[in-house]
Design a protein around this motif. Structure first.
Motif, short mmCIF file in Angstrom:
data_model
loop_
_atom_site.label_atom_id
_atom_site.label_comp_id
_atom_site.label_asym_id
_atom_site.label_seq_id
_atom_site.Cartn_x
_atom_site.Cartn_y
_atom_site.Cartn_z
N PHE A 137 31.11 36.22 40.11
CA PHE A 137 31.21 37.65 40.70
C PHE A 137 31.22 38.72 39.39
O PHE A 137 32.06 38.60 38.83
CB PHE A 137 32.48 37.89 41.68
CG PHE A 137 32.58 38.96 42.41
CD1 PHE A 137 31.95 39.03 43.59
CD2 PHE A 137 33.30 39.99 42.10
CE1 PHE A 137 31.63 40.14 44.38
CE2 PHE A 137 33.43 41.37 42.66
CZ PHE A 137 32.74 41.29 44.16
N CYS A 138 30.09 39.24 38.88
CA CYS A 138 29.86 39.98 37.92
C CYS A 138 30.01 41.50 38.37
O CYS A 138 29.07 42.13 38.59
CB CYS A 138 28.69 39.85 37.26
SG CYS A 138 28.36 37.94 36.70
N LEU A 139 31.17 42.04 38.06
CA LEU A 139 31.50 43.40 38.48
C LEU A 139 32.02 44.17 37.15
O LEU A 139 31.39 45.23 36.99
CB LEU A 139 32.69 43.31 39.48
CG LEU A 139 33.37 44.97 39.92
CD1 LEU A 139 32.14 45.52 40.55
CD2 LEU A 139 34.30 44.56 40.87
N THR A 140 33.11 43.93 36.43
CA THR A 140 33.77 44.78 35.50
C THR A 140 32.66 44.60 34.18
O THR A 140 32.32 43.62 34.04
CB THR A 140 35.06 44.52 35.18
OG1 THR A 140 35.08 43.08 34.89
CG2 THR A 140 35.79 44.82 36.43
N GLU A 141 32.83 45.78 33.45
CA GLU A 141 32.02 45.79 32.12
C GLU A 141 32.93 45.83 30.96
O GLU A 141 34.05 46.39 31.25
CB GLU A 141 30.93 46.65 31.99
CG GLU A 141 29.96 46.53 33.19
CD GLU A 141 28.95 47.63 33.28
OE1 GLU A 141 27.74 47.58 33.89
OE2 GLU A 141 29.15 48.78 32.58
N LEU A 142 32.61 45.40 29.81
CA LEU A 142 33.52 45.38 28.40
C LEU A 142 33.83 46.65 28.29
O LEU A 142 34.91 46.85 27.90
CB LEU A 142 32.51 44.67 27.42
CG LEU A 142 33.24 44.61 25.96
CD1 LEU A 142 34.46 43.72 26.17
CD2 LEU A 142 32.38 44.13 25.01
N GLY A 143 32.98 47.80 28.28
CA GLY A 143 33.20 48.99 27.83
C GLY A 143 33.91 49.84 28.86
O GLY A 143 34.44 51.11 28.45
N PHE A 182 32.05 41.46 32.05
CA PHE A 182 33.29 40.85 31.19
C PHE A 182 34.08 39.94 32.20
O PHE A 182 34.37 40.29 33.35
CB PHE A 182 33.98 41.97 30.88
CG PHE A 182 35.41 41.48 30.20
CD1 PHE A 182 35.26 40.84 28.87
CD2 PHE A 182 36.62 41.50 30.55
CE1 PHE A 182 36.24 40.25 28.06
CE2 PHE A 182 37.85 41.16 29.81
CZ PHE A 182 37.59 40.51 28.62
N MET A 183 34.20 38.58 31.69
CA MET A 183 35.25 37.47 32.20
C MET A 183 34.46 36.38 33.10
O MET A 183 34.72 35.42 32.64
CB MET A 183 36.58 38.20 33.17
CG MET A 183 37.43 38.93 32.27
SD MET A 183 38.45 37.80 31.51
CE MET A 183 39.53 37.13 32.73
N VAL A 192 25.88 40.14 41.02
CA VAL A 192 25.95 41.31 40.03
C VAL A 192 25.71 42.74 40.42
O VAL A 192 24.78 42.97 41.24
CB VAL A 192 24.77 40.93 39.05
CG1 VAL A 192 24.90 42.00 37.86
CG2 VAL A 192 24.87 39.31 38.51
N PHE A 193 26.77 43.48 40.26
CA PHE A 193 26.81 44.97 40.50
C PHE A 193 26.09 45.72 39.30
O PHE A 193 26.40 45.40 38.31
CB PHE A 193 28.33 45.50 40.81
CG PHE A 193 28.83 44.71 42.08
CD1 PHE A 193 28.80 45.43 43.25
CD2 PHE A 193 29.46 43.58 42.07
CE1 PHE A 193 29.30 45.12 44.28
CE2 PHE A 193 29.94 42.99 43.46
CZ PHE A 193 30.05 43.87 44.41
N ALA A 194 25.24 46.49 40.10
CA ALA A 194 24.34 47.32 39.12
C ALA A 194 24.21 48.73 39.72
O ALA A 194 24.10 48.85 41.04
CB ALA A 194 23.23 46.82 38.58
N GLN A 195 23.97 49.79 38.82
CA GLN A 195 23.48 51.18 39.35
C GLN A 195 22.05 50.71 39.90
O GLN A 195 21.12 50.41 39.10
CB GLN A 195 23.52 52.08 38.20
CG GLN A 195 25.03 52.42 37.78
CD GLN A 195 26.00 53.19 38.75
OE1 GLN A 195 25.43 53.44 39.87
NE2 GLN A 195 26.98 53.25 38.27
N LEU A 196 21.75 51.48 41.26
CA LEU A 196 20.53 51.13 41.74
C LEU A 196 19.63 52.60 41.41
O LEU A 196 20.20 53.63 41.82
CB LEU A 196 20.41 51.01 43.25
CG LEU A 196 19.31 51.16 44.12
CD1 LEU A 196 18.21 50.10 43.38
CD2 LEU A 196 19.49 51.10 45.64
#
Length: 302
Positions: free
Chosen positions: A108-114, A146-147, A162-166
């Motif tokens: 589950f890829c949600l949060t980002e490092l920055g 991240f993670m 994976v969450f991304a801006q569409l």
């Protein structure tokens, strides 16, 4: 579950193994626990008693990494996909079943490092192409996911939400979930990079990583949901990640078996430990209401 606790994979002293071997063992344990409990699509969709019992079973205390992998696999991934499989995407039923049987590793890829918790303003993008496909891209190193443990392990192919801006015709329509193949059980898929993070001290190692995408082509079916522009983007986004809140409760409930085990250890210790009064009569320490009067007792082992 008591029989599973006595099996070879739980008798191994993981602390004596290398990091990679510990990670492999945790995956084996997570799979064994999940299959023994028989979690189903119905359980993950409706959060049945069987789902909650998994998180409060004492076996979860034996391996913190395995319990983390279980809640990612069954709650965040299977639970999120089950909602779509039961409504608009029946084609996903077979994938959910594979995840529940551990034929596939789910992430589950949600949060980002920055960005930390500022997840609504994520920078990972998924641009709709004229062909109907999507271009998934990580603009900067700080935009890496991240993670989630995404590096190949134990010969399990890995798929992720994976969450991304569409982006459609240059317009940002808010963050959306996409189904993305990350590795084929041995190598990362084209355009996908996973960088293993160092282990955290004092914890069972999980192969946490930074995951980034270099113009990865996704089929139209990768989008979970639709392309429609919404006037309630933030509400829709929160609805798509509501299993994160479920996970917070699930991981918090792990305190129950931990307290059970700690109470049992303390009780057995007090049954073994004795005190001897000044009159020379040894008694179990548990029989004393208080030990504040140190002049009257002295502790000694059996």
């Amino acid at each position: 579950m008591s029989q599973l606790c006595q099996s070879d994979i739980f008798k191994k002293r993981s602390k004596l193994l290398s990091r990679d071997a510990q990670v492999d063992l945790s995956y084996e344990r997570a799979k064994a626990i999940g299959l023994a409990l028989g979690i189903t699509l119905h359980d993950t969709l409706h959060l049945t008693q069987n789902f909650w019992d998994m998180h409060t079973d004492p076996i979860m205390v034996l391996d913190g990494a395995a319990s983390m992998l279980l809640t990612i696999q069954y709650n965040l991934v299977a639970g999120t996909l089950a909602k779509y499989a039961a409504t608009t995407r029946p084609d996903l039923v077979s994938l959910v079943e594979d995840i529940l049987r551990w034929n596939v590793s789910g992430q589950f890829c949600l949060t980002e490092l920055g960005r930390g918790l500022d997840i609504f303003r994520m920078k990972t993008s998924a641009t709709l192409l004229p062909t109907g496909e999507f271009d998934l891209h990580t603009p900067l190193p700080s935009d890496a996911k991240f993670m989630p443990p995404t590096v190949p392990v134990k010969g399990l192919p890995c798929v992720a939400i994976v969450f991304a801006q569409l982006y459609v015709d240059g317009e940002c329509r808010g963050p959306r979930p996409f189904l993305v193949n990350l590795n084929d059980r041995y190598d990362m898929c084209n355009g996908v990079t996973s960088m293993l993070l160092p282990p955290r001290g004092g914890s069972s190692p999980v192969n946490h990583a930074l995951t980034s995408f270099n113009h990865v082509r996704l089929p139209p079916s990768a989008l979970l949901g639709d392309l429609t522009k919404s006037n309630t983007m933030h509400r829709d986004f929160m609805s798509s990640i509501w299993h994160v809140a479920v996970g917070s409760l699930a991981l918090g409930s792990a305190a129950i078996p931990n307290l059970q085990v700690a109470s049992y250890i303390a009780a057995r210790y007090f049954q073994r430990r004795h005190v001897t009064s000044v009159y020379g009569h040894p008694s179990p320490i548990i029989s004393y209401r208080t030990l504040t009067c140190t002049k009257l007792v002295r502790c000694m082992d059996d």
